[in-house]
Design a protein around this motif. Structure first.
Motif, PDB file in Angstrom:
ATOM      1  N   THR A   1      -5.379   0.952  26.100  1.00 36.05           N
ATOM      2  CA  THR A   1      -5.328   2.382  25.764  1.00 36.05           C
ATOM      3  C   THR A   1      -4.266   3.087  26.585  1.00 36.05           C
ATOM      4  O   THR A   1      -4.107   4.297  26.493  1.00 36.05           O
ATOM      5  CB  THR A   1      -6.687   3.059  26.044  1.00 36.05           C
ATOM      6  N   SER A   2      -3.550   2.295  27.380  1.00 38.57           N
ATOM      7  CA  SER A   2      -2.583   2.904  28.291  1.00 38.57           C
ATOM      8  C   SER A   2      -1.678   1.791  28.805  1.00 38.57           C
ATOM      9  O   SER A   2      -2.052   0.623  28.805  1.00 38.57           O
ATOM     10  CB  SER A   2      -3.365   3.520  29.460  1.00 38.57           C
TER      11      SER A   2
ATOM     12  N   LYS B   1      -5.107  10.050  33.484  1.00 37.64           N
ATOM     13  CA  LYS B   1      -3.642   9.923  33.540  1.00 37.64           C
ATOM     14  C   LYS B   1      -2.975  11.073  34.299  1.00 37.64           C
ATOM     15  O   LYS B   1      -1.925  11.561  33.894  1.00 37.64           O
ATOM     16  CB  LYS B   1      -3.076   9.820  32.105  1.00 37.64           C
TER      17      LYS B   1
ATOM     18  N   TYR C   1     -12.282   8.377  30.493  1.00 32.32           N
ATOM     19  CA  TYR C   1     -12.219   7.247  31.409  1.00 32.32           C
ATOM     20  C   TYR C   1     -10.798   7.030  31.909  1.00 32.32           C
ATOM     21  O   TYR C   1     -10.533   6.094  32.643  1.00 32.32           O
ATOM     22  CB  TYR C   1     -12.752   5.966  30.759  1.00 32.32           C
ATOM     23  N   GLU C   2      -9.877   7.864  31.472  1.00 37.24           N
ATOM     24  CA  GLU C   2      -8.511   7.782  32.013  1.00 37.24           C
ATOM     25  C   GLU C   2      -7.878   9.152  31.899  1.00 37.24           C
ATOM     26  O   GLU C   2      -7.494   9.578  30.821  1.00 37.24           O
ATOM     27  CB  GLU C   2      -7.661   6.709  31.300  1.00 37.24           C
TER      28      GLU C   2
ATOM     29  N   ASP D   1     -15.342  -1.463  21.970  1.00 38.21           N
ATOM     30  CA  ASP D   1     -14.225  -2.242  21.468  1.00 38.21           C
ATOM     31  C   ASP D   1     -13.752  -3.188  22.563  1.00 38.21           C
ATOM     32  O   ASP D   1     -13.966  -2.912  23.742  1.00 38.21           O
ATOM     33  CB  ASP D   1     -13.086  -1.311  21.054  1.00 38.21           C
ATOM     34  N   PRO D   2     -13.057  -4.264  22.257  1.00 34.42           N
ATOM     35  CA  PRO D   2     -12.746  -4.705  20.901  1.00 34.42           C
ATOM     36  C   PRO D   2     -13.960  -5.355  20.232  1.00 34.42           C
ATOM     37  O   PRO D   2     -14.837  -5.874  20.909  1.00 34.42           O
ATOM     38  CB  PRO D   2     -11.649  -5.742  21.130  1.00 34.42           C
TER      39      PRO D   2
ATOM     40  N   ASP E   1      -9.167  -5.611  27.073  1.00 35.50           N
ATOM     41  CA  ASP E   1      -8.885  -4.922  25.824  1.00 35.50           C
ATOM     42  C   ASP E   1     -10.003  -3.930  25.549  1.00 35.50           C
ATOM     43  O   ASP E   1     -11.104  -4.111  26.047  1.00 35.50           O
ATOM     44  CB  ASP E   1      -8.801  -5.955  24.686  1.00 35.50           C
ATOM     45  N   PRO E   2      -9.807  -2.925  24.725  1.00 33.89           N
ATOM     46  CA  PRO E   2      -8.536  -2.601  24.085  1.00 33.89           C
ATOM     47  C   PRO E   2      -7.577  -1.921  25.056  1.00 33.89           C
ATOM     48  O   PRO E   2      -8.008  -1.284  26.006  1.00 33.89           O
ATOM     49  CB  PRO E   2      -8.968  -1.612  22.997  1.00 33.89           C
TER      50      PRO E   2
END
Lengths: 728, 728
Positions: free
Chosen positions: B373-374, A152, A149-150, A370-371, B370-371
């Motif tokens: 992650t970046s 980067k 999902y990322e 999460d969370p 949240d959470p």
């Protein structure tokens, strides 16, 4: 020149050879729709759990509903012997990259050149989970694709993509959407037309009986006129007739100048429907679109006791009705995914369908994301069942991928639990925690309940096992140590030697002297008791009528399991016949949420302060499937996925029994009488254990004596063993 | 009898009186659509940021996109003098409860009896954020309603609702959707028709010039035929003509047997459009649907320098184009919400629109959920700007609610940052962290960059202030201590006395001796330097041409701010005229992403390795708005929300200037020449500070001398002060 030509010929031949071998590998791959693991499951769980209505009013869950990630990158690297045309589909807005370079627009086809290449698809979808389907000769979307999902993937001012990645790639989630048309978001359970068993007409109204508990949509035929048709559903005739208090109903607006058909909008549970058209509306007849999960009933059980056979059949039907998109609690009311209920469904499933996708989906949907801000379903015990279910599932299915994908969410849920321990390291109900245990009048939830600590301890053991499995050695050590310490504390705190039992709770720092069945029966099949303690518990708790009786099939499941684990099959058999038989004697066609034999008439239908509040088709009512498969046919895995397993038949007083237990690779069949045992396992290596008064024999198998009349026989894959013996 | 009658009359009169007074309170309330705070903003951010295309291909972000909670409970308690009819609307599937009891179906009206009552609505919506609109005479949905994503309202077997709640209730989010029809999910920016400035035709093709940079949809008029019309967009004429390399384009499929109209599907940035119909397609003309945010330009600036006025106007237009659903980076390419870019837009906004909803929306959309992650946008510095922006915003707007709602997410993001410090307590780029700083060739990101530590330190200070604000005393202490320690470490590590500057970074445990402008200029306006250090930095860094020059308006913003903070307005004025004036001299109609005066011709258009990669309308290009408002007109809040503020006019060599600075409650106007200062503030208490060669005078105001030719005048709300003085 000739040499050169030969060389060329050789080269051509070699190329042909290579091409042929490549061709051989080029069977069109089985492609399937894929998504971010857990996301489709969470989304489908939302769909399912938001279909609850109470007398026509939307009735949603009271815990947090999570959602899918809306933007997902999918990729896989391929090494192609020759160029390949692939077909691309996505659910959502998407782009496609070949070796990092985006193609124009949103292509539905792509030619991948020979050699090493990476295909990426990136999909955005707010409403339904991003999903892709990719299919070529060798290229196919499946669970081996990687997703995130990322990604980067930023670029610098010169346009160069970052080469330092902190991206976590998981393996894609998938199920059985194996064609481009089978879009995951369009998934619906199948339906079949069913006719009514009996219809009572009263003017334009009719009371329709479908003969037994069922589920689906009501279809009105030959509807004509303008106005409303009220459809009152009833699991009992009384409920369908009680238009003011029945739990579910639907008002259909009719506007049909000519006769036509009309169907209710939500699938419902019922045996009876009470159809009441307003004046000016008429209809000819009613049918049912029976909605069901297409799971195959692989488990079987037949025995010399007709009542027990009926119990097994009705339990299997109860289980089938409650096996839907997920394992749900009951089909009339909640239709929610409850972790404690699902835990029992998983276990029954291993002895009925062995449908691992439904187990996995249910685990994902329960866990959410999460969370962590709450226990699963807000219930403390339900968080614990979830942990235990994950390792249990691995033991039955051998599906390590599921554990690997879930493990990070196991860790964060366990962190949440551990952070809620009090200064003494025990868990009590904090604000927002529902300490459920069971539906039982006057059951105390105060202080630190022993039952909850026991489940936490088992959860820590499951964590330790899963940690080992995913190679988290530090975690494995940590969780095992926590479990060991907690177990010691449980016995130091709750074990009352005078009572020969674990007491129910500790309140204000002191153990109470109240004894209930819960912690004690779990301690037995968790194998937490010494043989002496076990015998004490059996006598002072399990077989002691002074200890409050259990009135839900939910906890009877564990009570009877504990007794079976101690070899009390004859006693349990009687209990099953009297308890589940008792429900059948009241005319039930599926098993109930609760059954108290002391109640009378329509008292049996009431619960939650409502006259028809009780669910008459509740998954946890189906436990005989599990008990008969595991403790009578006696089959269970010893190592994950039935690589090894044991068969310990126990007739419990029956003259004969025969049955089938499904495993990942095939079935195990068992037939037993006091004189003969017949066993065959389709995969893995089994051990048949039995006792015999006289020396047993088996053609083709070598029986080993273990002393004291105990015998063992190793079962090789695919072979049938017939043992002649003499039951004790 | 008469007595009795009188009593009755009195009673009736009393009732009438009560009714009248109740009536007086019964002005229909201003109701607005409400949602879970941040959720609409995150969802709208997804909508906006997924509209990026590159040459027609979907080009999404590379960080995680979050989503709204799909199931939300809304409630408020009311105490009614008389019964009241309320209107109910929801976006999603919903139920309504009055005093905990669900009403039948999904009602659109409800009568609430007199007395104390609680109204709940619970809404499920997977695709768009659950939202409600409730309106009666006194009852109205607004930001005072409470919301949660988990109400934890379970019932026991008797039907009793749990009375132990662990539910966190937040205040609802809202904006300006003030009618039942104004559904939040349907929100779209308004558009206006605009005509082309110039059209060059070539057969059926045309090159259309809209006269200046603009944004919106292209509408084709009198389209006829069947085939495709290619629309190539260009911020420059060159780009529109470069059909193979222009950054954005759209292909419109035409199938019009009769002349008709057709509009592009995505709004785009351009000044020029190159329209190329295929053979068989013709069109008459082209217009623009200009799309814009309806924000009011409250800030103003005029002065004696025509070029500076032009700069201010183009800056304001640049800012307007980049102020959309959110403050975005630039209108052509990304249209994403970037935290570092947005940080500057917030600051400019305080001197142009004072549009707090856009600030708040942008902060929510950036932070997500949240959470963590970046880093925000994956960029380390961008996380830090976000923290700083929250306290900054409070200082300007006084909007404490925003800080309160964001604070938990500030904490979790700070936890993430603090957990990424290395053993020396400094932050360096870990896997997945983009250390951005600025677009600058050869800028080292290795090791621990001083600039990042400075921003972390300022972030910790902001955390401490916000913690105090929300009454988290423990947090306030913790963050302040961390900031104090870090500041000491920064100077111990990076301050090089020989160079009179902070060095750029520490690599492999040792400070480098490389000096860049970044940390040094921030240290100035963060007020981290001693007066001596400040002078050293000014000389050895800011005014030192040997230190690599900054070529983005982005970092020029801070460079010039630092110089202004040291009173170098005359120097900065020249820099503004040369740098922004330089862009205008090249024919720009909006300010650019980057400008390097040494480049020539179409070199100015290229970036990221692409000939038209550069954005010619970038928010960070608009900084003169901020500099002129804050450091020339000299207006800034001293306490939150302009309760107190100062005005320190600085002409920087101009003959005169006049302008307006918006505040939450009204405007502050300033006019200055070397002989006269005219100031008026609509709210709060201001302090005018100035220096004068001779004793100044003010009718109606009392000027205090502070010695050394420094003077102060207190500005009361709503009064105009005219000071006669003699500038130094």
């Amino acid at each position: 020149m000739i040499k050169f030509c030969l060389k060329r010929v050789a080269a051509v031949l070699l190329l042909l050879l290579l091409a042929t071998s490549a061709q051989a590998q080029q069977r069109p791959q089985k492609a399937t729709w894929i998504w971010y693991p857990g996301d489709y499951e969470i989304w489908l769980g939302n769909q399912m759990q938001n279909r609850r209505t109470e007398r026509g009013t939307f009735f949603p869950v009271f815990w947090r509903m999570d959602s899918h990630y809306v933007l997902i990158d999918f990729h896989k690297d391929f090494d192609l012997a020759q160029p390949e045309e692939v077909e691309l589909r996505a659910e959502g807005q998407y782009n496609v990259k070949l070796d990092g370079k985006p193609l124009t627009g949103a292509p539905t086809h792509l030619t991948v050149p020979a050699g090493k290449h990476r295909i990426n698809l990136k999909v955005y979808n707010q409403a339904t989970p991003p999903a892709v389907f990719v299919r070529g000769n060798t290229i196919a979307s499946d669970a081996s694709w990687l997703v995130t999902y990322e990604d980067k993937e930023w670029i610098d001012a010169s346009g160069k993509t970052s080469d330092q990645s902190g991206t976590t790639w998981l393996q894609a989630g998938a199920w059985n959407f194996d064609s481009p048309e089978a879009r995951p978001s369009a998934f619906k359970l199948p339906t079949e037309v069913r006719r009514a068993a009996q219809v009572e007409r009263n003017g334009q109204s009719m009371l329709v009986d479908f003969g037994r508990e069922t589920f689906g949509y009501i279809k009105l035929h030959g509807v004509k006129g303008k106005g409303q048709v009220a459809v009152y559903f009833g699991e009992s005739k009384e409920e369908a007739q009680a238009t003011e208090t029945c739990e579910t109903l639907e008002y259909l607006a009719v506007n049909q100048p000519q006769k036509g058909e009309q169907t209710t909008t939500l699938s419902k549970a019922f045996r009876y429907v009470n159809i009441r058209p307003e004046a000016g509306v008429s209809l000819d007849s009613v049918s049912l679109l029976y909605e069901y999960a297409p799971v195959a009933e692989r488990g079987k059980f037949r025995c010399s006791d007709a009542q027990l056979n009926k119990i097994w059949d009705v339990a299997a039907y109860t289980m089938h009705l409650n096996t839907r998109e997920f394992f749900i609690d009951g089909i009339k009311r909640d239709r929610w995914v409850w972790s404690g209920d699902a835990y029992q469904s998983y276990l029954m499933n291993y002895y009925l369908y062995f449908d691992t996708p439904t187990v996995n989906r249910t685990q994902w949907a329960l866990r959410g994301k999460d969370p962590v801000t709450s226990h699963i379903n807000t219930i403390m015990d339900y968080s614990f069942y979830w942990f235990i279910s994950v390792y249990d599932a691995y033991q039955y299915t051998g599906d390590k991928a599921q554990v690997q994908q879930l493990y990070p969410r196991m860790q964060s849920l366990m962190d949440y639990c551990l952070n809620r321990r009090n200064k003494d390291g025990l868990m009590e109900g904090l604000a927002g925690d529902w300490v459920f245990i069971d539906w039982a009048d006057g059951l105390s939830k105060k202080g630190e309940v022993s039952f909850e600590q026991l489940l936490l301890c088992r959860s820590l053991e499951s964590m330790a096992l899963c940690a080992k499995l995913v190679d988290d050695q530090t975690g494995a050590q940590k969780y095992q140590q926590l479990a060991t310490d907690l177990k010691a504390k449980i016995f130091a705190t709750y074990w009352n030697p005078g009572k020969g039992a674990l007491v129910h709770s500790r309140v204000a720092g002191r153990p109470t002297d109240h004894v209930t069945r819960y912690a004690n029966m779990f301690a037995i099949f968790f194998d937490y008791l010494s043989p002496e303690q076990e015998q004490q518990v059996k006598k002072s708790v399990l077989l002691n009528p002074q200890v409050p009786k259990i009135t839900t099939p939910y906890m009877r499941f564990y009570e009877l399991e504990a007794l079976c684990a101690m070899g009390e099959q004859p006693y349990v058999l009687k209990e099953m016949k009297s308890y589940w038989g008792g429900i059948l004697d009241l005319g039930a066609t599926s098993f109930w949420e609760e059954y108290d034999p002391t109640k009378k008439g329509t008292e049996h239908l009431a619960m939650y302060g409502r006259p028809f509040g009780k669910s008459l088709c509740h998954a946890w009512g189906a436990s005989p499937i599990y008990l008969l498969g595991k403790y009578y046919l006696g089959v269970k895995p010893l190592t994950p996925g039935y690589a090894t397993y044991e068969v310990v038949p126990n007739l419990g007083g029956l003259q004969w029994m025969e049955g089938t237990v499904p495993t990942p690779q095939g079935d195990i069949t068992v037939a037993a009488s006091p004189k003969q045992l017949k066993v065959k396992g389709a995969s893995g290596t089994g051990t048949l254990r039995f006792s015999s008064k006289s020396k047993p024999s088996c053609k083709g198998g070598k029986i080993a004596s273990k002393g004291n009349g105990q015998y063992e026989l190793t079962l090789e894959k695919g072979r049938e063993y017939v043992v002649t013996y003499q039951a004790l």
